[in-house]
Design an enzyme around this catalytic site. Structure first.
Site, PDB file in Angstrom:
ATOM      1  N   ASP A  52       0.874  -1.173   0.000  1.00 22.22           N
ATOM      2  CA  ASP A  52       0.000   0.000   0.000  1.00 22.22           C
ATOM      3  C   ASP A  52       0.906   1.215   0.000  1.00 22.22           C
ATOM      4  O   ASP A  52       1.949   1.216   0.654  1.00 22.22           O
ATOM      5  CB  ASP A  52      -0.923   0.004   1.222  1.00 22.22           C
ATOM      6  CG  ASP A  52      -2.049   1.011   1.039  1.00 22.22           C
ATOM      7  OD1 ASP A  52      -2.689   1.005  -0.026  1.00 22.22           O
ATOM      8  OD2 ASP A  52      -2.287   1.820   1.951  1.00 22.22           O
ATOM      9  N   ARG A  90       8.259   2.016  -3.646  1.00 20.38           N
ATOM     10  CA  ARG A  90       7.807   0.626  -3.814  1.00 20.38           C
ATOM     11  C   ARG A  90       9.000  -0.296  -4.064  1.00 20.38           C
ATOM     12  O   ARG A  90       9.098  -1.372  -3.479  1.00 20.38           O
ATOM     13  CB  ARG A  90       6.842   0.564  -5.009  1.00 20.38           C
ATOM     14  CG  ARG A  90       5.857  -0.567  -4.959  1.00 20.38           C
ATOM     15  CD  ARG A  90       4.842  -0.492  -6.102  1.00 20.38           C
ATOM     16  NE  ARG A  90       4.920   0.717  -6.867  1.00 20.38           N
ATOM     17  CZ  ARG A  90       4.238   1.832  -6.564  1.00 20.38           C
ATOM     18  NH1 ARG A  90       3.422   1.848  -5.536  1.00 20.38           N
ATOM     19  NH2 ARG A  90       4.380   2.919  -7.287  1.00 20.38           N
ATOM     20  N   GLY A  98      -0.648   8.569 -11.023  1.00 22.40           N
ATOM     21  CA  GLY A  98      -0.915   9.254  -9.759  1.00 22.40           C
ATOM     22  C   GLY A  98      -0.298  10.642  -9.690  1.00 22.40           C
ATOM     23  O   GLY A  98      -0.485  11.473 -10.588  1.00 22.40           O
TER      24      GLY A  98
END
Ligand code: IMP
Length: 202
Positions: free
Chosen positions: A73, A185, A157
């Site tokens: 997440d 990430r 994003g």
């Protein structure tokens, strides 16, 4: 091929990224994604932190599939917004996944914020949950600043308004490979790789 691991995503780019990182770390696992489990119900991300949400997703997938599961997440944390949008990054403007509206809302909220207060971080938590109940979480951060207007068309994003520390380009102006090397990430997945290797790699 080694043991099977499921990454809790239907996004083929995330599957490819995790496979690439595990291959680079020579971790002998066979990584699949949720396309192998079309009946898995939608998982509500109800946590207040990236770690909680990553664990919620990985636990649900491990329970449904009976296989070790990895979930991540992530989001944008702006200093001038006290760390928000945070876990609300994907739905900041109200509609889930409306990247353009989310980015424009953040730009509007920061309209009067001077450059020295436009610091921000991309943050990611990656969770590994085994069917035995064992759980491991790693985190990755990428610090930077927010621009006053979008630049670049790569990525997704908030990439068009985020310039990493020490860089001139936004993450939407970088090549995907250059972004991967420094991304939150990538850092979280790379930190998880040796744990996956130790637990599943034989
Ligand atoms: P999720 O972790 O896939 O749920 O992503 C959460 C949201 O955070 C995305 O919809 C984006 O708005 C934002 N986000 C996460 N990582 C990045 C990134 O690398 N670049 C730009 N936006 C990101």
């Amino acid at each position: 091929m080694g043991n099977k691991l499921i990454v809790a995503t239907r996004n083929p780019d995330k599957l490819i990224e995790l496979r690439r990182i595990l291959e680079a770390g020579r971790v002998p696992v066979d990584v699949g994604d949720l396309s192998e489990f079309p009946d898995l119900p939608e998982i509500a991300e109800t946590g207040l932190t990236f770690t909680e949400n990553a664990l919620i997703k990985a636990r649900a997938v491990a329970a449904f599939t009976g296989l070790p599961a990895v979930a991540d997440d992530s989001g944008l944390c702006a200093d001038a917004l006290n760390g928000m949008p945070g876990v609300l990054s994907a739905r900041w403007s109200g509609r889930h996944g409306d990247d353009g509206a989310n980015l424009q809302l953040v730009l509007g909220q920061l309209a009067d914020v001077p450059v020295e207060h436009r610091g921000a971080q991309f943050a990611c938590a990656a969770a590994l949950v085994l069917p035995s109940g064992a759980e491991h979480v790693t985190e990755g951060l990428l610090g930077g600043t927010l621009t006053t207007a979008p630049r670049g068309t790569n990525g997704f994003g908030y990439d068009p308004i985020f310039v990493p520390e020490g860089a001139q380009l936004t993450t939407a102006e970088m090549s995907p490979a250059d972004k991967d090397k420094i991304s939150h990430r990538g850092r979280a997945f790379r930190a998880l790789a040796p744990i996956i290797a130790a637990l599943l790699g034989s």
